[in-house]
Design a protein around this motif. Structure first.
Motif, PDB file in Angstrom:
ATOM      1  N   UNK A   1       5.813  -0.145  50.108  1.00  0.00           N
ATOM      2  CA  UNK A   1       4.736  -0.446  49.175  1.00  0.00           C
ATOM      3  C   UNK A   1       5.238  -0.529  47.750  1.00  0.00           C
ATOM      4  N   UNK A   2       6.223   0.334  47.399  1.00  0.00           N
ATOM      5  CA  UNK A   2       6.771   0.284  46.050  1.00  0.00           C
ATOM      6  C   UNK A   2       7.447  -1.047  45.791  1.00  0.00           C
ATOM      7  N   UNK A   3       8.130  -1.586  46.830  1.00  0.00           N
ATOM      8  CA  UNK A   3       8.752  -2.887  46.660  1.00  0.00           C
ATOM      9  C   UNK A   3       7.690  -3.953  46.423  1.00  0.00           C
ATOM     10  N   UNK A   4       6.555  -3.822  47.067  1.00  0.00           N
ATOM     11  CA  UNK A   4       5.483  -4.787  46.871  1.00  0.00           C
ATOM     12  C   UNK A   4       4.789  -4.584  45.530  1.00  0.00           C
ATOM     13  N   UNK A   5       4.685  -3.333  45.114  1.00  0.00           N
ATOM     14  CA  UNK A   5       3.937  -3.040  43.898  1.00  0.00           C
ATOM     15  C   UNK A   5       4.671  -3.534  42.657  1.00  0.00           C
ATOM     16  N   UNK A   6       5.999  -3.390  42.611  1.00  0.00           N
ATOM     17  CA  UNK A   6       6.722  -3.783  41.407  1.00  0.00           C
ATOM     18  C   UNK A   6       8.044  -4.438  41.756  1.00  0.00           C
ATOM     19  N   UNK A   7       8.274  -5.611  41.161  1.00  0.00           N
ATOM     20  CA  UNK A   7       9.552  -6.300  41.242  1.00  0.00           C
ATOM     21  C   UNK A   7       9.924  -6.715  39.838  1.00  0.00           C
ATOM     22  N   UNK A   8      11.174  -6.512  39.483  1.00  0.00           N
ATOM     23  CA  UNK A   8      11.651  -6.885  38.166  1.00  0.00           C
ATOM     24  C   UNK A   8      12.778  -7.894  38.305  1.00  0.00           C
ATOM     25  N   UNK A   9      12.987  -8.695  37.263  1.00  0.00           N
ATOM     26  CA  UNK A   9      14.024  -9.702  37.374  1.00  0.00           C
ATOM     27  C   UNK A   9      14.331 -10.407  36.078  1.00  0.00           C
ATOM     28  N   UNK A  10      15.186 -11.416  36.191  1.00  0.00           N
ATOM     29  CA  UNK A  10      15.591 -12.241  35.058  1.00  0.00           C
ATOM     30  C   UNK A  10      15.383 -13.703  35.429  1.00  0.00           C
ATOM     31  N   UNK A  11      15.204 -14.536  34.419  1.00  0.00           N
ATOM     32  CA  UNK A  11      15.037 -15.964  34.652  1.00  0.00           C
ATOM     33  C   UNK A  11      15.589 -16.733  33.462  1.00  0.00           C
ATOM     34  N   UNK A  12      15.943 -17.995  33.696  1.00  0.00           N
ATOM     35  CA  UNK A  12      16.456 -18.857  32.632  1.00  0.00           C
ATOM     36  C   UNK A  12      16.321 -20.298  33.068  1.00  0.00           C
ATOM     37  N   UNK A  13      16.272 -21.210  32.081  1.00  0.00           N
ATOM     38  CA  UNK A  13      16.155 -22.610  32.439  1.00  0.00           C
ATOM     39  C   UNK A  13      16.063 -23.536  31.243  1.00  0.00           C
ATOM     40  N   UNK A  14      15.645 -24.765  31.525  1.00  0.00           N
ATOM     41  CA  UNK A  14      15.583 -25.859  30.558  1.00  0.00           C
ATOM     42  C   UNK A  14      14.183 -25.953  29.960  1.00  0.00           C
ATOM     43  N   UNK A  15      14.130 -26.201  28.648  1.00  0.00           N
ATOM     44  CA  UNK A  15      12.857 -26.314  27.934  1.00  0.00           C
ATOM     45  C   UNK A  15      12.762 -27.684  27.269  1.00  0.00           C
ATOM     46  N   UNK A  16      11.625 -28.354  27.465  1.00  0.00           N
ATOM     47  CA  UNK A  16      11.373 -29.709  26.949  1.00  0.00           C
ATOM     48  C   UNK A  16      10.085 -29.640  26.134  1.00  0.00           C
TER      49      UNK A  16
ATOM     50  N   UNK B   1       6.723 -38.937  18.511  1.00  0.00           N
ATOM     51  CA  UNK B   1       7.634 -37.799  18.442  1.00  0.00           C
ATOM     52  C   UNK B   1       8.491 -37.761  19.706  1.00  0.00           C
ATOM     53  N   UNK B   2       9.739 -37.391  19.530  1.00  0.00           N
ATOM     54  CA  UNK B   2      10.618 -37.150  20.664  1.00  0.00           C
ATOM     55  C   UNK B   2      10.667 -35.655  20.936  1.00  0.00           C
ATOM     56  N   UNK B   3      10.814 -35.312  22.190  1.00  0.00           N
ATOM     57  CA  UNK B   3      10.855 -33.899  22.548  1.00  0.00           C
ATOM     58  C   UNK B   3      12.197 -33.285  22.148  1.00  0.00           C
ATOM     59  N   UNK B   4      12.164 -31.988  21.912  1.00  0.00           N
ATOM     60  CA  UNK B   4      13.391 -31.232  21.691  1.00  0.00           C
ATOM     61  C   UNK B   4      13.836 -30.609  23.009  1.00  0.00           C
ATOM     62  N   UNK B   5      15.095 -30.771  23.352  1.00  0.00           N
ATOM     63  CA  UNK B   5      15.650 -30.132  24.532  1.00  0.00           C
ATOM     64  C   UNK B   5      16.201 -28.768  24.147  1.00  0.00           C
ATOM     65  N   UNK B   6      15.907 -27.763  24.965  1.00  0.00           N
ATOM     66  CA  UNK B   6      16.356 -26.430  24.633  1.00  0.00           C
ATOM     67  C   UNK B   6      16.496 -25.547  25.861  1.00  0.00           C
ATOM     68  N   UNK B   7      16.411 -24.252  25.628  1.00  0.00           N
ATOM     69  CA  UNK B   7      16.677 -23.238  26.628  1.00  0.00           C
ATOM     70  C   UNK B   7      15.585 -22.180  26.571  1.00  0.00           C
ATOM     71  N   UNK B   8      15.275 -21.603  27.728  1.00  0.00           N
ATOM     72  CA  UNK B   8      14.427 -20.417  27.733  1.00  0.00           C
ATOM     73  C   UNK B   8      14.996 -19.415  28.729  1.00  0.00           C
ATOM     74  N   UNK B   9      14.732 -18.140  28.500  1.00  0.00           N
ATOM     75  CA  UNK B   9      15.238 -17.131  29.414  1.00  0.00           C
ATOM     76  C   UNK B   9      14.811 -15.741  28.991  1.00  0.00           C
ATOM     77  N   UNK B  10      14.808 -14.825  29.952  1.00  0.00           N
ATOM     78  CA  UNK B  10      14.423 -13.460  29.631  1.00  0.00           C
ATOM     79  C   UNK B  10      14.135 -12.630  30.856  1.00  0.00           C
ATOM     80  N   UNK B  11      13.258 -11.637  30.678  1.00  0.00           N
ATOM     81  CA  UNK B  11      12.953 -10.640  31.697  1.00  0.00           C
ATOM     82  C   UNK B  11      11.503 -10.762  32.147  1.00  0.00           C
ATOM     83  N   UNK B  12      11.220 -10.266  33.362  1.00  0.00           N
ATOM     84  CA  UNK B  12       9.848 -10.238  33.837  1.00  0.00           C
ATOM     85  C   UNK B  12       9.648  -9.053  34.770  1.00  0.00           C
TER      86      UNK B  12
END
Length: 214
Positions: A26-41, A57-68
Motif C-alpha cells: 500500500x505504501x508503494x501505491x500511496x507514494x511514488x517519487x521520481x525525476x523527469x526531463x524533456x523538450x519544451x516548445x 511569433x516563432x516558438x522558443x525551443x528549450x528544456x524542462x526537468x525536475x522532481x515529482x
C-alpha cells in the motif's frame, strides 16, 4: 496443548507478516517519487488565439526537468494527486523588418520554476491522463537581439514580465515497465505575463519528456 500454542503462534506470525507486506504494498501505491526531463516548445500568445503558432511569433525551443511526487487517493492504482517542481525554459522568438535589408530577431528567454498540482486518472495500468493548475515563478528574463544586416548580437536583461504566472496543465503519461515512463503535456497561461500589454502575451507551452520513478 503445545500443538495448539504452536498453531496459534504461527497464525499470529502469519497475520503480522501478511499485514507488514500489505502495508508495504500500500505504501508503494500511496507514494511514488521520481525525476523527469524533456523538450519544451513555447511561445507567447494572445487571449483570442491560444496556441503556439500565431502572431508571427516563432516558438522558443528549450528544456524542462525536475522532481515529482505521486500520492494515490484510492486503494488501487486509479486516481492520484501529483505534485511537481520543474525548471522550465519558456518564452518565444519574433522577427520584424527594420528595412529591406535588415531583419531584427528577438528571442525572449523566460525561465521559470513551475509547481503543477495535478489530478491523475489511470485508465489502464500503464496509461494515465492528468490535469490541474500550475504556478510559475520567474527566475530569469533575458532578450537576445540579432540583426541580419550588421551581424551583431545584443543580450539584455529586463523586467517586463510578471514575476508569477498561473497556467492550466493537461497531459498524458505512458508507463514503460514499472519505473520508466514517457509523457506529453500542454501548459496554457490564464493570465497575461507582459506588463502593460492588456490581454496579450500569455505563456503557451508544449512539452514532451521521459521520467523515472524510484
Amino acid at each position: 496443548m503445545k500443538l495448539l500454542n504452536f498453531i496459534t503462534t504461527g497464525t499470529i506470525a502469519l497475520l503480522l507478516t501478511s499485514g507488514t507486506l500489505t502495508a508495504q504494498t500500500n505504501n508503494e501505491r500511496i507514494s511514488r517519487f521520481g525525476v523527469k526531463a524533456g523538450y519544451s516548445h513555447s511561445s507567447l500568445t494572445t487571449s483570442s488565439k491560444k496556441n503556439v503558432w500565431n502572431n508571427d511569433h516563432d516558438a522558443r525551443s528549450g528544456f524542462y526537468g525536475g522532481l515529482f511526487g505521486e500520492f494515490s487517493l484510492t486503494p488501487e492504482k486509479g486516481f492520484s494527486l501529483q505534485v511537481e517542481a520543474l525548471y522550465s525554459q519558456q518564452g518565444d522568438s519574433y522577427k520584424y523588418d527594420l528595412n529591406p535589408t535588415n531583419t531584427i530577431t528577438t528571442e525572449a528567454k523566460l525561465d521559470y520554476i513551475n509547481v503543477p498540482v495535478l489530478a491523475k486518472i489511470y485508465v489502464t495500468n500503464w496509461l494515465a491522463f492528468y490535469g490541474g493548475p500550475t504556478v510559475g515563478f520567474k527566475i530569469k528574463e533575458e532578450y537576445d537581439v540579432k540583426s541580419s544586416d550588421s551581424n551583431y548580437t545584443i543580450s539584455t536583461e529586463d523586467d517586463q514580465v510578471q514575476t508569477v504566472d498561473v497556467a492550466l496543465t493537461g497531459g498524458v503519461t505512458i508507463d514503460v515497465g514499472n519505473r520508466f515512463f514517457i509523457e506529453g503535456r500542454y501548459n496554457h497561461g490564464i493570465k497575461p505575463v507582459v506588463r502593460g500589454m492588456g490581454n496579450n502575451n500569455n505563456n503557451s507551452t508544449i512539452q514532451a519528456g521521459i521520467g523515472f520513478k524510484f
